[in-house]
Design an enzyme around this catalytic site. Structure first.
Site, PDB file in Angstrom:
ATOM      1  CD  GLU A  89      -8.710  -3.120  -1.159  1.00 37.03           C
ATOM      2  OE1 GLU A  89      -9.518  -3.276  -0.227  1.00 37.03           O
ATOM      3  OE2 GLU A  89      -7.744  -3.872  -1.370  1.00 37.03           O
TER       4      GLU A  89
ATOM      5  CG  ASP B 254      -1.672  -1.247   1.474  1.00 37.38           C
ATOM      6  OD1 ASP B 254      -1.984  -1.946   0.500  1.00 37.38           O
ATOM      7  OD2 ASP B 254      -1.965  -1.546   2.649  1.00 37.38           O
TER       8      ASP B 254
END
Length: 308
Positions: free
Chosen positions: A189, A19
């Protein structure tokens, strides 16, 4: 790629991380990732900085869960930004499944990009589910007019909020809304926003983060609020390189139409969902403004110092 010059190699930083958010602060490149480990072990954040995109230095534990009084399960998906000499660091914590739980998107603040960051509110900035979007995966974007937007969301829904000038409270849009649903088709997401030639490129992750089909798609709009019509994928697995490629950040060389995508992927040899590595590759635009599919490499990128 021209192999006569040394390259960064991929992964660009050692260890299991995911991420990544990417920024330029104080004339240095920065990568702010999730520590990719079993959920209950994601209790801190590290950061990495470089002068040249090749050689990276680690700063350990720039923020720890013990310093966030309301965070008790895990923290992940950071997104920092600089505003008026302060550094604001947005992150997800606790993975709430309903509004009866404490958690969501927090914000910490520091005087330096390497921290140490301290909790700014004593509670989540966004702690409830709106428009079906789980409050995870924040991404902060400041437009040319100085207005700050925070994009976030999971469970297939994406919202945007506008921040006040203090960067730690929510503003109200002109239409009276605080939370705007901007979900594009197939959004899962990991939102990410860049601006190029006065157009807004909104990107997000599709598929399941633990599987091979994790990927990145994008839309182009004339406004930071959309509407965002999906154009197509720009990053996905390559059977010769890696699987599960997604949840990225972007770097633009200041003053240049030169772009790099920083993302995580899973090596072909790995089956553990948490064995994710942070990589960097060039991202190119077509003449019509669309984005070329990213070629994942083991070489990474050439040296690129800021200011040259």
């Amino acid at each position: 790629m021209n192999n006569s010059k040394p390259t960064s190699g991929n992964p660009v930083i050692p260890g299991w991380y995911a991420d990544p958010e990417a920024r330029i602060f104080d004339n240095l490149y920065w990568i702010y990732p999730t520590y990719s480990a079993p959920y209950e072990e994601q209790t801190f954040f590290d950061a990495f900085y470089s002068e040249n995109l090749m050689d990276w230095n680690k700063v350990e534990r720039i923020l720890e869960m013990k310093d966030i009084p309301w965070a008790e399960k895990a923290m992940w998906a950071p997104s920092p930004i600089e505003k008026d000499g302060k550094y604001y660091y947005y992150f997800a914590a606790n993975d709430i499944q309903s509004n009866n739980e404490i958690g969501g998107i927090g914000v910490a603040v520091a005087d330096h990009p390497q921290g140490p960051f301290k909790d700014a509110l004593g509670q989540p900035l966004i702690g409830e589910i709106h428009h079906g979007a789980q409050p995870i995966d924040p991404h902060i974007f400041i437009d040319n007019d100085g207005v700050a937007y925070l994009y976030y969301g999971g469970w297939g829904h994406c919202n945007v909020v506008k921040l006040n000038k203090d960067m730690i409270s929510l503003d109200v849009f002109d239409d009276g809304l605080v939370y705007k649903d901007i979900t594009p088709d197939l959004f899962v997401e990991g939102p990410c926003m860049i601006k190029r030639q006065n157009r807004y490129y909104f990107m997000w992750s599709e598929g399941g983060w633990g599987g091979p089909d994790y990927s990145v798609a994008y839309a182009i709009a004339e406004s930071p609020l959309g509407p965002f019509k999906r154009v197509g994928k720009i990053l996905k697995q390559d059977s010769n390189v890696a699987t599960g490629a997604g949840h990225h950040g972007m770097i633009q060389i200041p003053g240049q139409d030169e772009w790099y995508i920083i993302y995580h992927r899973r090596p072909l040899s790995e089956t553990d969902v948490n064995h994710r590595e942070v990589c960097i590759d060039r991202l190119y635009f077509n003449d019509d403004g669309t984005i070329q599919p990213v070629e994942m490499t083991f070489e990474g990128v050439h040296e690129r110092k800021l200011g040259n």
